[in-house]
Design an enzyme around this catalytic site. Structure first.
Site, PDB file in Angstrom:
ATOM      1  N   GLU A 115      37.177  22.661  30.144  1.00  0.00           N
ATOM      2  CA  GLU A 115      38.381  22.734  28.913  1.00  0.00           C
ATOM      3  C   GLU A 115      39.068  23.703  28.981  1.00  0.00           C
ATOM      4  O   GLU A 115      38.897  24.760  29.556  1.00  0.00           O
ATOM      5  CB  GLU A 115      37.640  22.617  27.484  1.00  0.00           C
ATOM      6  CG  GLU A 115      37.050  21.393  27.464  1.00  0.00           C
ATOM      7  CD  GLU A 115      36.049  21.148  25.958  1.00  0.00           C
ATOM      8  OE1 GLU A 115      36.097  21.883  25.414  1.00  0.00           O
ATOM      9  OE2 GLU A 115      35.641  19.866  25.948  1.00  0.00           O
ATOM     10  N   HIS A 244      44.204  21.293  16.767  1.00  0.00           N
ATOM     11  CA  HIS A 244      44.000  20.629  18.167  1.00  0.00           C
ATOM     12  C   HIS A 244      45.053  19.982  18.583  1.00  0.00           C
ATOM     13  O   HIS A 244      45.991  19.045  17.991  1.00  0.00           O
ATOM     14  CB  HIS A 244      42.792  19.381  17.914  1.00  0.00           C
ATOM     15  CG  HIS A 244      42.214  18.876  19.141  1.00  0.00           C
ATOM     16  ND1 HIS A 244      43.024  18.281  20.111  1.00  0.00           N
ATOM     17  CD2 HIS A 244      40.796  19.405  19.678  1.00  0.00           C
ATOM     18  CE1 HIS A 244      42.043  18.071  21.462  1.00  0.00           C
ATOM     19  NE2 HIS A 244      40.853  18.697  21.101  1.00  0.00           N
ATOM     20  N   ARG A 290      44.168  26.463  22.865  1.00  0.00           N
ATOM     21  CA  ARG A 290      44.648  25.189  22.123  1.00  0.00           C
ATOM     22  C   ARG A 290      45.855  25.936  21.439  1.00  0.00           C
ATOM     23  O   ARG A 290      46.778  25.229  21.057  1.00  0.00           O
ATOM     24  CB  ARG A 290      43.583  24.973  21.077  1.00  0.00           C
ATOM     25  CG  ARG A 290      42.730  24.082  21.880  1.00  0.00           C
ATOM     26  CD  ARG A 290      41.657  23.568  20.777  1.00  0.00           C
ATOM     27  NE  ARG A 290      40.961  22.794  21.582  1.00  0.00           N
ATOM     28  CZ  ARG A 290      39.627  22.684  21.228  1.00  0.00           C
ATOM     29  NH1 ARG A 290      39.225  22.830  19.959  1.00  0.00           N
ATOM     30  NH2 ARG A 290      38.726  21.820  21.919  1.00  0.00           N
ATOM     31  N   HIS A 351      42.160  21.006  13.036  1.00  0.00           N
ATOM     32  CA  HIS A 351      40.923  20.800  13.688  1.00  0.00           C
ATOM     33  C   HIS A 351      39.638  21.701  13.300  1.00  0.00           C
ATOM     34  O   HIS A 351      38.510  21.191  13.069  1.00  0.00           O
ATOM     35  CB  HIS A 351      41.254  20.740  15.162  1.00  0.00           C
ATOM     36  CG  HIS A 351      39.903  20.369  15.912  1.00  0.00           C
ATOM     37  ND1 HIS A 351      39.373  19.122  16.055  1.00  0.00           N
ATOM     38  CD2 HIS A 351      39.034  21.010  17.166  1.00  0.00           C
ATOM     39  CE1 HIS A 351      38.380  19.094  16.876  1.00  0.00           C
ATOM     40  NE2 HIS A 351      38.246  20.337  17.471  1.00  0.00           N
ATOM     41  N   ARG A 386      39.750  29.896  18.454  1.00  0.00           N
ATOM     42  CA  ARG A 386      38.148  29.571  19.011  1.00  0.00           C
ATOM     43  C   ARG A 386      38.428  29.230  20.544  1.00  0.00           C
ATOM     44  O   ARG A 386      39.281  28.098  20.777  1.00  0.00           O
ATOM     45  CB  ARG A 386      37.690  28.647  18.123  1.00  0.00           C
ATOM     46  CG  ARG A 386      36.053  28.169  18.816  1.00  0.00           C
ATOM     47  CD  ARG A 386      35.794  27.064  17.982  1.00  0.00           C
ATOM     48  NE  ARG A 386      36.441  25.971  17.605  1.00  0.00           N
ATOM     49  CZ  ARG A 386      36.373  24.602  18.267  1.00  0.00           C
ATOM     50  NH1 ARG A 386      35.548  24.516  19.186  1.00  0.00           N
ATOM     51  NH2 ARG A 386      37.239  23.824  18.030  1.00  0.00           N
ATOM     52  N   SER A 391      31.904  26.055  19.483  1.00  0.00           N
ATOM     53  CA  SER A 391      31.584  25.857  17.970  1.00  0.00           C
ATOM     54  C   SER A 391      30.076  25.219  17.865  1.00  0.00           C
ATOM     55  O   SER A 391      29.299  25.822  17.157  1.00  0.00           O
ATOM     56  CB  SER A 391      32.549  24.989  17.329  1.00  0.00           C
ATOM     57  OG  SER A 391      32.973  23.917  17.650  1.00  0.00           O
ATOM     58  N   LEU A 392      30.068  24.225  18.661  1.00  0.00           N
ATOM     59  CA  LEU A 392      28.408  23.695  18.686  1.00  0.00           C
ATOM     60  C   LEU A 392      27.367  24.883  19.023  1.00  0.00           C
ATOM     61  O   LEU A 392      26.387  25.096  18.484  1.00  0.00           O
ATOM     62  CB  LEU A 392      28.553  22.308  19.529  1.00  0.00           C
ATOM     63  CG  LEU A 392      29.136  21.199  18.904  1.00  0.00           C
ATOM     64  CD1 LEU A 392      29.050  19.958  19.915  1.00  0.00           C
ATOM     65  CD2 LEU A 392      28.810  20.916  17.641  1.00  0.00           C
TER      66      LEU A 392
HETATM   67  C1  SIN Z   1      37.357  18.399  22.244  1.00  0.00           C
HETATM   68  O1  SIN Z   1      36.767  17.631  22.388  1.00  0.00           O
HETATM   69  O2  SIN Z   1      38.454  18.571  22.562  1.00  0.00           O
HETATM   70  C2  SIN Z   1      36.824  19.144  20.795  1.00  0.00           C
HETATM   71  C3  SIN Z   1      35.870  19.935  21.285  1.00  0.00           C
HETATM   72  C4  SIN Z   1      36.189  21.266  20.342  1.00  0.00           C
HETATM   73  O3  SIN Z   1      36.724  21.392  19.269  1.00  0.00           O
HETATM   74  O4  SIN Z   1      35.394  22.282  20.655  1.00  0.00           O
END
Ligand code: SIN
Length: 539
Positions: A115, A244, A290, A351, A386, A391-392
């Protein structure tokens, strides 16, 4: 009637449920949740959980990527702790039954995604339904646990706090603010219940519903942040709202996210003429952080007057796309978009809140016996922006830390403190005959935040927003104390409080950093602003 529990948890996403399962070994747990238990932001998370599992990755790299994204405002100690604890917490989830995509036979031989902002593949995922997999796993375990009571259709109204004096000899040196539970509206009966608790955990998620366009579900109204602020806790960094870059743009699609993982697998951003534009803005193109991608799209939209840009993954093998992103593929198809053949129209949308209730390394707020974990909290991990999928991870690590700390605190409370709790007083209130006030103010706040406190800000717009929100707050307060409390009114009051706090924080920060961009101060000002913005109500 007063309900008593040892641990009161407000919110039922990843943070609340993983904490619940651990503290339930030590006492009675009550989980308060606004709708059904699985109706959470967690359940909608697509991308995954960032953690170091690859041999060609390292803790140092993950730490560096997190610090770079945070643009100078992360707490390094927190970043190191979260990154290093991440793999253990993910293994725990697997032991609880979560199934993540694998690339080999080993128990933890995960297939890892890429990502934006990550210098290595490190996203643990379950297709494009990672949050759902985690939420369902935790819910199954929580439902089997005899020490846990789940109160669905219950919404917390206010925290219950009392002040206790700290003495040195005969002299009172300080007053401590202590939390001992919450008033909770039972939506089934319409009555407000008093819940007394030894320890209270806020895990209510974020507040992106404060914006007109958001990837979040309707429940994301900042309840925990607003309640903690009203009770006297410090809140921090609320100007850092993450937009986002890629939410589906379609008149019938409400809040549907196109995961960053799609860009991670090679999708590119193009304009309506098919021109790939990200290279005009940053060398990292589609895989920049982002804030940069969202601002680039915002600028393209303003320049061209177009409604949306397009995310194009049509060059990839259609079977790969369908297998990797089954949920996004079928959702887009519902709207007549076959992502294996057509570029997907996308726009940025609110987001994630990087700010929240300020906590220490154990998730403790500055109110005794009150913890905050997950998006509700501001731990220092995210700083000004972030990193995707952190976050999770933060929610898992901090719910573990909060569990360890609150068990110690819980043992030390014992039966020492007995408090006389006031029941909620509804005398002199009547049923509202003007529900239009709630819906009008709800719309107005969200539109005003989008137009004046969005991706690109200016002092003039922020001041305008501040004046408006103060008027709205006054109206809501008059309404609040005159009529019987409903869940819509509770959410509206929280939304307005969080909106005001975001505006105040944005007005304070006279620079541009991470997610906060003010055209009047386009540069970073390390001399004056290498610090969090903190707001605390005078009680
Ligand atoms: C996403 O799947 O793009 C969101 C994941 C995130 O916000 O960390």
């Amino acid at each position: 009637m007063i309900e008593k529990t040892d641990f009161l948890i407000i919110g039922s996403g990843i943070a609340g449920l993983s904490y619940a399962l651990k503290v339930a070994q030590f006492g009675k747990v009550t989980i308060v949740t606004k709708k059904q238990i699985q109706k959470t932001n967690t359940a909608l998370a697509q991308g995954g959980v960032a953690a170091v599992f690859s041999k060609i990755d390292s803790f140092d790299l993950h730490i560096k990527d997190t610090l770079d994204a945070g643009d100078g405002l992360c707490n390094k100690e927190v970043v190191e702790m979260v990154v290093k604890d991440g793999p253990a917490r993910i293994k725990e989830l697997v032991k609880q039954g979560a199934n993540f995509n694998k690339q080999g036979d080993g128990k933890y031989d995960f297939s890892l995604g890429q990502e934006g902002g990550h210098s290595a593949k490190r996203i643990v995922y379950a297709h494009d339904l990672t949050g759902k997999e985690i939420e369902e796993t935790l819910v199954k375990n929580v439902e089997r646990n005899e020490n846990i009571t789940i109160l669905e259709d219950h919404i917390a109204v206010n925290l219950i706090t009392f002040s206790s004096s700290i003495r040195s000899g005969l002299v009172v040196t300080q007053h401590e603010n202590i939390c001992c539970g919450a008033y909770v509206l039972n939506n089934k009966t319409g009555k407000i219940e008093t819940h007394y608790a030894g320890i209270t955990l806020l895990a209510t998620g974020g507040a992106s519903k404060v914006y007109l366009y958001t990837s979040n579900p309707d429940i994301a109204t900042g309840d925990g942040i607003a309640m903690a602020y009203r009770a006297g806790a410090s809140v921090a960094n609320l100007e850092f709202v993450q937009f986002h870059p890629t939410c589906l743009f379609h008149p019938q699609a409400k809040n549907f996210l196109i995961s960053e993982a799609v860009r991670g697998e090679g999708a590119v951003l193009i304009d309506s003429n098919g021109r790939r534009f990200m290279a005009d803005y940053t060398p990292d193109k589609e895989l920049a952080c982002r804030d940069k991608v969202a601002r680039a799209i915002d600028s393209e939209l303003k320049k061209t007057g177009a409604d949306a840009v397009f995310l194009d993954i049509t060059h990839k093998d259609p079977d790969f796309v369908k297998n990797r992103f089954p949920n996004i593929y079928s959702k887009c198809l519902e709207y007549g978009i076959d992502m294996t053949k057509d570029p997907i129209p996308v726009v940025p949308a609110a987001h994630y809140m990087c700010g929240g209730v300020a906590t220490d390394l154990n998730g403790k707020t500055d109110i005794q016996r009150l913890y905050a974990v997950g998006e509700t909290a501001c731990t220092g991990l995210h700083g000004a922006n972030r990193l995707a999928s952190n976050s999770l991870l933060e929610a898992l690590v901090y719910s573990h830390r909060a569990y360890q700390s609150s068990i110690e605190e819980f043992k030390s409370i014992g039966n020492k403190v007995t408090v006389t709790l006031d029941q909620w007083d509804e005398t002199d209130t009547t049923d509202s005959d003007e529900a239009i006030v709630v819906s009008h103010n709800w719309d107005e706040i969200r539109r005003l935040m989008w137009n004046y406190v969005g991706i690109v800000r200016s002092d003039k717009r922020l001041q305008r927003a501040f004046r408006r929100i103060q008027n709205i707050q006054q109206e809501i307060n008059e309404y609040y104390w005159g009529f019987k409390v409903t869940s819509d009114l509770i959410e509206l009051r929280n939304l307005a409080t969080v909106a005001e706090l975001i505006i105040q924080s944005a007005l304070m920060r006279k620079e541009s950093r991470g997610l906060h961009y003010n055209i009047g101060y386009p540069q970073k000002d390390d001399l004056n602003w290498l610090k969090p913005t903190i707001l605390k109500k005078r009680l």
